[in-house]
Write a protein that holds these residues in place. Sequence first.
Motif, PDB file in Angstrom:
ATOM      1  N   ASN A 199       0.817  -1.214   0.000  1.00  0.00           N
ATOM      2  CA  ASN A 199       0.000   0.000   0.000  1.00  0.00           C
ATOM      3  C   ASN A 199       0.850   1.264   0.000  1.00  0.00           C
ATOM      4  O   ASN A 199       0.463   2.271  -0.589  1.00  0.00           O
ATOM      5  N   ASN A 200       2.007   1.234   0.636  1.00  0.00           N
ATOM      6  CA  ASN A 200       2.897   2.395   0.574  1.00  0.00           C
ATOM      7  C   ASN A 200       3.430   2.591  -0.846  1.00  0.00           C
ATOM      8  O   ASN A 200       3.585   3.720  -1.312  1.00  0.00           O
ATOM      9  N   THR A 201       3.698   1.486  -1.535  1.00  0.00           N
ATOM     10  CA  THR A 201       4.132   1.573  -2.932  1.00  0.00           C
ATOM     11  C   THR A 201       3.021   2.152  -3.799  1.00  0.00           C
ATOM     12  O   THR A 201       3.269   3.007  -4.653  1.00  0.00           O
ATOM     13  N   LYS A 202       1.791   1.696  -3.568  1.00  0.00           N
ATOM     14  CA  LYS A 202       0.645   2.244  -4.301  1.00  0.00           C
ATOM     15  C   LYS A 202       0.504   3.738  -4.028  1.00  0.00           C
ATOM     16  O   LYS A 202       0.256   4.525  -4.941  1.00  0.00           O
ATOM     17  N   ALA A 203       0.653   4.126  -2.770  1.00  0.00           N
ATOM     18  CA  ALA A 203       0.521   5.535  -2.397  1.00  0.00           C
ATOM     19  C   ALA A 203       1.586   6.377  -3.089  1.00  0.00           C
ATOM     20  O   ALA A 203       1.296   7.469  -3.592  1.00  0.00           O
ATOM     21  N   GLN A 204       2.812   5.879  -3.145  1.00  0.00           N
ATOM     22  CA  GLN A 204       3.886   6.613  -3.820  1.00  0.00           C
ATOM     23  C   GLN A 204       3.597   6.749  -5.314  1.00  0.00           C
ATOM     24  O   GLN A 204       3.827   7.802  -5.910  1.00  0.00           O
ATOM     25  N   TYR A 205       3.094   5.689  -5.919  1.00  0.00           N
ATOM     26  CA  TYR A 205       2.745   5.728  -7.345  1.00  0.00           C
ATOM     27  C   TYR A 205       1.673   6.787  -7.604  1.00  0.00           C
ATOM     28  O   TYR A 205       1.809   7.612  -8.503  1.00  0.00           O
ATOM     29  N   HIS A 206       0.609   6.747  -6.814  1.00  0.00           N
ATOM     30  CA  HIS A 206      -0.485   7.695  -7.029  1.00  0.00           C
ATOM     31  C   HIS A 206      -0.046   9.130  -6.726  1.00  0.00           C
ATOM     32  O   HIS A 206      -0.511  10.066  -7.380  1.00  0.00           O
ATOM     33  N   LYS A 207       0.855   9.305  -5.779  1.00  0.00           N
ATOM     34  CA  LYS A 207       1.379  10.644  -5.492  1.00  0.00           C
ATOM     35  C   LYS A 207       2.151  11.176  -6.696  1.00  0.00           C
ATOM     36  O   LYS A 207       1.991  12.336  -7.090  1.00  0.00           O
ATOM     37  N   ALA A 208       2.982  10.334  -7.285  1.00  0.00           N
ATOM     38  CA  ALA A 208       3.763  10.738  -8.458  1.00  0.00           C
ATOM     39  C   ALA A 208       2.849  11.042  -9.643  1.00  0.00           C
ATOM     40  O   ALA A 208       3.066  12.028 -10.369  1.00  0.00           O
ATOM     41  N   GLN A 209       1.822  10.214  -9.845  1.00  0.00           N
ATOM     42  CA  GLN A 209       0.889  10.447 -10.956  1.00  0.00           C
ATOM     43  C   GLN A 209       0.091  11.734 -10.743  1.00  0.00           C
ATOM     44  O   GLN A 209      -0.152  12.487 -11.688  1.00  0.00           O
ATOM     45  N   SER A 210      -0.289  11.981  -9.516  1.00  0.00           N
ATOM     46  CA  SER A 210      -1.014  13.213  -9.208  1.00  0.00           C
ATOM     47  C   SER A 210      -0.155  14.438  -9.506  1.00  0.00           C
ATOM     48  O   SER A 210      -0.618  15.410 -10.117  1.00  0.00           O
ATOM     49  N   LYS A 211       1.106  14.368  -9.122  1.00  0.00           N
ATOM     50  CA  LYS A 211       2.025  15.479  -9.384  1.00  0.00           C
ATOM     51  C   LYS A 211       2.222  15.667 -10.887  1.00  0.00           C
ATOM     52  O   LYS A 211       2.233  16.795 -11.389  1.00  0.00           O
ATOM     53  N   ARG A 212       2.338  14.567 -11.627  1.00  0.00           N
ATOM     54  CA  ARG A 212       2.531  14.637 -13.078  1.00  0.00           C
ATOM     55  C   ARG A 212       1.324  15.278 -13.761  1.00  0.00           C
ATOM     56  O   ARG A 212       1.459  16.164 -14.610  1.00  0.00           O
ATOM     57  N   HIS A 213       0.119  14.854 -13.367  1.00  0.00           N
ATOM     58  CA  HIS A 213      -1.093  15.412 -13.971  1.00  0.00           C
ATOM     59  C   HIS A 213      -1.289  16.878 -13.578  1.00  0.00           C
ATOM     60  O   HIS A 213      -1.771  17.680 -14.384  1.00  0.00           O
ATOM     61  N   THR A 214      -0.905  17.235 -12.362  1.00  0.00           N
ATOM     62  CA  THR A 214      -0.996  18.636 -11.935  1.00  0.00           C
ATOM     63  C   THR A 214      -0.081  19.502 -12.784  1.00  0.00           C
ATOM     64  O   THR A 214      -0.470  20.585 -13.237  1.00  0.00           O
ATOM     65  N   THR A 215       1.132  19.027 -13.024  1.00  0.00           N
ATOM     66  CA  THR A 215       2.082  19.774 -13.849  1.00  0.00           C
ATOM     67  C   THR A 215       1.556  19.934 -15.274  1.00  0.00           C
ATOM     68  O   THR A 215       1.647  21.017 -15.865  1.00  0.00           O
ATOM     69  N   LYS A 216       0.983  18.859 -15.819  1.00  0.00           N
ATOM     70  CA  LYS A 216       0.430  18.922 -17.172  1.00  0.00           C
ATOM     71  C   LYS A 216      -0.753  19.884 -17.238  1.00  0.00           C
ATOM     72  O   LYS A 216      -0.913  20.620 -18.211  1.00  0.00           O
ATOM     73  N   ALA A 217      -1.586  19.907 -16.193  1.00  0.00           N
ATOM     74  CA  ALA A 217      -2.727  20.817 -16.179  1.00  0.00           C
ATOM     75  C   ALA A 217      -2.262  22.267 -16.126  1.00  0.00           C
ATOM     76  O   ALA A 217      -2.800  23.125 -16.844  1.00  0.00           O
TER      77      ALA A 217
END
Length: 84
Positions: A57-75
Motif C-alpha cells: 500500500n505504501n508503494t501504491k501511495a507513492q505511485y499515485h502521489k507521483a501520478q497526481s504530481k505529473r497530472h498537476t504539472t500537465k494541467a
Amino acid sequence: MKKLLLATAFGLFATTSAFAQLGAAASNAAEAAEHKVEQKQAESEAKKSGPVGKAVNNTKAQYHKAQSKRHTTKAKAAVKKSVS
C-alpha cells in the motif's frame, strides 16, 4: 476583405485552440484529484495492514502521489498555453 477573413479565421482557430487546452487542463486536473484520492486510500489501508500489506500500500501511495504530481504539472502547462 481577405485580411478580415484571414483575421477572423485566425481568431476562431485561436479560440478553439484555447478551449481545447482548457479542456485538457480540466481533464488533467480531474486525473490529479482522482490519483490523490487513491493515494489517501492506499495510505489509510497501509495503516491497517500487516508488514506485507504496508509495503504494497505504501508503494501504491507513492505511485499515485507521483501520478497526481505529473497530472498537476500537465494541467498547469495546459492552462499557461491556453492563456498565452
